[in-house]
Design a protein around this motif. Structure first.
Motif, PDB file in Angstrom:
ATOM      1  N   HIS A  26       0.546  -1.626  -0.197  1.00 52.25           N
ATOM      2  CA  HIS A  26       0.065   0.168  -0.140  1.00 52.25           C
ATOM      3  C   HIS A  26       0.927   1.526  -0.242  1.00 52.25           C
ATOM      4  N   THR A  27       1.918   1.230  -0.259  1.00 55.41           N
ATOM      5  CA  THR A  27       3.014   2.402  -0.606  1.00 55.41           C
ATOM      6  C   THR A  27       2.637   3.535  -1.990  1.00 55.41           C
ATOM      7  N   LYS A  28       1.775   3.274  -2.666  1.00 53.22           N
ATOM      8  CA  LYS A  28       2.044   3.528  -3.712  1.00 53.22           C
ATOM      9  C   LYS A  28       0.334   4.380  -3.333  1.00 53.22           C
ATOM     10  N   ASP A  29      -0.435   5.963  -3.838  1.00 52.33           N
ATOM     11  CA  ASP A  29      -1.634   6.269  -4.023  1.00 52.33           C
ATOM     12  C   ASP A  29      -2.071   5.729  -5.255  1.00 52.33           C
ATOM     13  N   ILE A  30      -3.501   6.284  -5.107  1.00 59.99           N
ATOM     14  CA  ILE A  30      -4.143   5.425  -6.294  1.00 59.99           C
ATOM     15  C   ILE A  30      -3.985   6.162  -7.948  1.00 59.99           C
ATOM     16  N   VAL A  31      -3.346   7.375  -8.212  1.00 64.82           N
ATOM     17  CA  VAL A  31      -2.916   7.159  -9.705  1.00 64.82           C
ATOM     18  C   VAL A  31      -1.831   6.363  -9.885  1.00 64.82           C
ATOM     19  N   ASP A  32      -1.069   6.193  -8.602  1.00 61.64           N
ATOM     20  CA  ASP A  32       0.463   5.747  -9.247  1.00 61.64           C
ATOM     21  C   ASP A  32       0.492   4.061  -9.249  1.00 61.64           C
ATOM     22  N   THR A  33      -1.185   3.370  -8.540  1.00 60.38           N
ATOM     23  CA  THR A  33      -1.593   2.520  -8.356  1.00 60.38           C
ATOM     24  C   THR A  33      -1.721   2.412 -10.007  1.00 60.38           C
ATOM     25  N   ASP A  36       0.875   2.741 -13.017  1.00 58.09           N
ATOM     26  CA  ASP A  36       2.304   1.565 -12.827  1.00 58.09           C
ATOM     27  C   ASP A  36       1.137  -0.021 -13.235  1.00 58.09           C
ATOM     28  N   ALA A  37      -0.017   0.046 -12.645  1.00 55.54           N
ATOM     29  CA  ALA A  37      -0.996  -1.553 -13.250  1.00 55.54           C
ATOM     30  C   ALA A  37      -0.492  -1.295 -15.081  1.00 55.54           C
ATOM     31  N   GLY A  38      -0.527   0.022 -16.073  1.00 50.94           N
ATOM     32  CA  GLY A  38      -0.377  -0.068 -17.129  1.00 50.94           C
ATOM     33  C   GLY A  38      -1.919  -0.569 -18.240  1.00 50.94           C
ATOM     34  N   SER A  39      -3.030  -0.678 -17.605  1.00 48.63           N
ATOM     35  CA  SER A  39      -3.696  -0.895 -17.892  1.00 48.63           C
ATOM     36  C   SER A  39      -5.126   0.052 -17.894  1.00 48.63           C
ATOM     37  N   PHE A  40      -4.828   1.320 -17.144  1.00 49.78           N
ATOM     38  CA  PHE A  40      -5.394   2.621 -17.508  1.00 49.78           C
ATOM     39  C   PHE A  40      -4.990   3.686 -17.799  1.00 49.78           C
ATOM     40  N   GLU A  41      -4.181   3.478 -19.166  1.00 50.39           N
ATOM     41  CA  GLU A  41      -3.715   4.390 -19.674  1.00 50.39           C
ATOM     42  C   GLU A  41      -5.032   5.665 -19.915  1.00 50.39           C
ATOM     43  N   THR A  42      -6.169   5.324 -20.516  1.00 54.32           N
ATOM     44  CA  THR A  42      -7.113   6.341 -20.689  1.00 54.32           C
ATOM     45  C   THR A  42      -7.982   6.799 -19.722  1.00 54.32           C
ATOM     46  N   LEU A  43      -8.018   5.932 -18.676  1.00 54.74           N
ATOM     47  CA  LEU A  43      -8.120   6.758 -17.768  1.00 54.74           C
ATOM     48  C   LEU A  43      -6.866   7.738 -16.561  1.00 54.74           C
ATOM     49  N   VAL A  44      -5.654   7.494 -16.968  1.00 55.40           N
ATOM     50  CA  VAL A  44      -4.848   8.330 -16.072  1.00 55.40           C
ATOM     51  C   VAL A  44      -4.856   9.482 -16.842  1.00 55.40           C
ATOM     52  N   ALA A  45      -4.604   9.490 -18.712  1.00 55.16           N
ATOM     53  CA  ALA A  45      -5.081  10.206 -19.174  1.00 55.16           C
ATOM     54  C   ALA A  45      -6.658  11.347 -18.991  1.00 55.16           C
ATOM     55  N   ALA A  46      -7.215  10.706 -18.695  1.00 60.04           N
ATOM     56  CA  ALA A  46      -8.385  11.399 -18.441  1.00 60.04           C
ATOM     57  C   ALA A  46      -8.128  12.309 -16.887  1.00 60.04           C
ATOM     58  N   VAL A  47      -8.606  12.117 -16.353  1.00 54.57           N
ATOM     59  CA  VAL A  47      -7.835  12.367 -14.875  1.00 54.57           C
ATOM     60  C   VAL A  47      -6.806  13.105 -15.017  1.00 54.57           C
ATOM     61  N   GLN A  48      -6.208  13.404 -15.604  1.00 52.34           N
ATOM     62  CA  GLN A  48      -4.582  14.226 -16.200  1.00 52.34           C
ATOM     63  C   GLN A  48      -5.842  15.728 -16.905  1.00 52.34           C
ATOM     64  N   ALA A  49      -6.120  15.244 -17.977  1.00 54.15           N
ATOM     65  CA  ALA A  49      -6.986  16.106 -18.862  1.00 54.15           C
ATOM     66  C   ALA A  49      -8.141  16.798 -17.545  1.00 54.15           C
ATOM     67  N   ALA A  50      -8.940  16.587 -16.311  1.00 55.24           N
ATOM     68  CA  ALA A  50      -9.932  16.782 -15.867  1.00 55.24           C
ATOM     69  C   ALA A  50      -8.523  17.868 -14.284  1.00 55.24           C
ATOM     70  N   ASP A  51      -7.505  17.806 -14.305  1.00 56.16           N
ATOM     71  CA  ASP A  51      -6.754  18.430 -13.400  1.00 56.16           C
ATOM     72  C   ASP A  51      -7.085  18.123 -11.568  1.00 56.16           C
ATOM     73  N   LEU A  52      -7.687  16.498 -12.191  1.00 54.08           N
ATOM     74  CA  LEU A  52      -7.421  16.082 -10.404  1.00 54.08           C
ATOM     75  C   LEU A  52      -6.559  14.972 -10.450  1.00 54.08           C
ATOM     76  N   VAL A  53      -5.500  14.758 -10.522  1.00 48.83           N
ATOM     77  CA  VAL A  53      -3.745  14.405 -10.162  1.00 48.83           C
ATOM     78  C   VAL A  53      -3.909  14.522  -8.836  1.00 48.83           C
ATOM     79  N   GLU A  54      -3.516  15.627  -8.754  1.00 50.86           N
ATOM     80  CA  GLU A  54      -2.825  16.547  -6.921  1.00 50.86           C
ATOM     81  C   GLU A  54      -4.516  15.583  -6.545  1.00 50.86           C
ATOM     82  N   THR A  55      -4.955  16.352  -6.681  1.00 52.39           N
ATOM     83  CA  THR A  55      -7.092  15.397  -5.411  1.00 52.39           C
ATOM     84  C   THR A  55      -6.254  14.011  -5.133  1.00 52.39           C
ATOM     85  N   LEU A  56      -6.252  13.935  -6.211  1.00 53.88           N
ATOM     86  CA  LEU A  56      -6.703  11.947  -6.237  1.00 53.88           C
ATOM     87  C   LEU A  56      -5.110  11.383  -5.739  1.00 53.88           C
ATOM     88  N   LYS A  57      -4.661  12.353  -5.253  1.00 49.08           N
ATOM     89  CA  LYS A  57      -2.554  11.763  -4.498  1.00 49.08           C
ATOM     90  C   LYS A  57      -3.308  12.296  -3.549  1.00 49.08           C
TER      91      LYS A  57
END
Length: 162
Positions: A26-33, A36-57
């Motif tokens: 559990h050392t990584k937050d949800i975004v980093d997890t 690292d998984a590699g199956s969520f490129e679209t979700l990660v791109a969407a979170v970045q486009a929505a400016d939600l990365v820092e919130t979700l970290k």
């Protein structure tokens, strides 16, 4: 059971049968997890486009129902590209935050036909009759713990108001 919060969305975990991507515990937050998984490129791109990365970290905790890349690919053609446009940011934020429930809700905390209020403000219904369903999405992998919450992988992008 679910406390109201102003914190927004999060990202996801792996649909792979192997849990090697989560071996670090559990050392990584949800975004980093999700990254690292590699199956969520679209979700990660969407979170970045929505400016939600820092919130979700942030501290959380969050419960995220995380759609895979395949789930996003199943949307009508052009939907993802349209949602990622700057002029559609509000709609993107609404969809992403509909996938997040405040607090850490493990699969053992679920009850059939329970409703959970999302960060977006609407509720999602959990159905346990045929596996675990969140609205029209099936949970394919549950209880992936992160340092700031838990991820449940889903096979469909759920939409508010549907």
């Amino acid at each position: 059971m679910f406390r109201k919060t102003t914190i927004a969305l999060t990202a996801a975990a792996s649909m792979l049968a192997s849990t090697a991507a989560f071996a670090a515990g559990h050392t990584k937050d949800i975004v980093d997890t999700a990254i690292d998984a590699g199956s969520f490129e679209t979700l990660v791109a969407a979170v970045q486009a929505a400016d939600l990365v820092e919130t979700l970290k942030g501290e959380g905790p969050f419960t995220v129902f995380a759609p895979t890349d395949e789930a996003f690919a199943a949307l009508p053609e052009g939907t993802v590209e349209s949602l990622l446009m700057p002029e559609n940011k509000d709609q993107l934020v609404s969809i992403l935050t509909y996938h997040v429930v405040p607090g850490k809700v493990m699969s053992t905390d679920l009850a059939d036909d329970m409703e959970a209020e999302t960060v977006q403000g609407d509720t999602v219904t959990i159905d346990l009759d045929n596996g675990v369903m969140v609205e029209n999405a099936t949970v394919t992998t549950a209880d992936i713990e992160a340092s700031n919450g838990v991820i449940h992988v889903i096979d469909t992008v759920i939409m508010p108001g549907m």
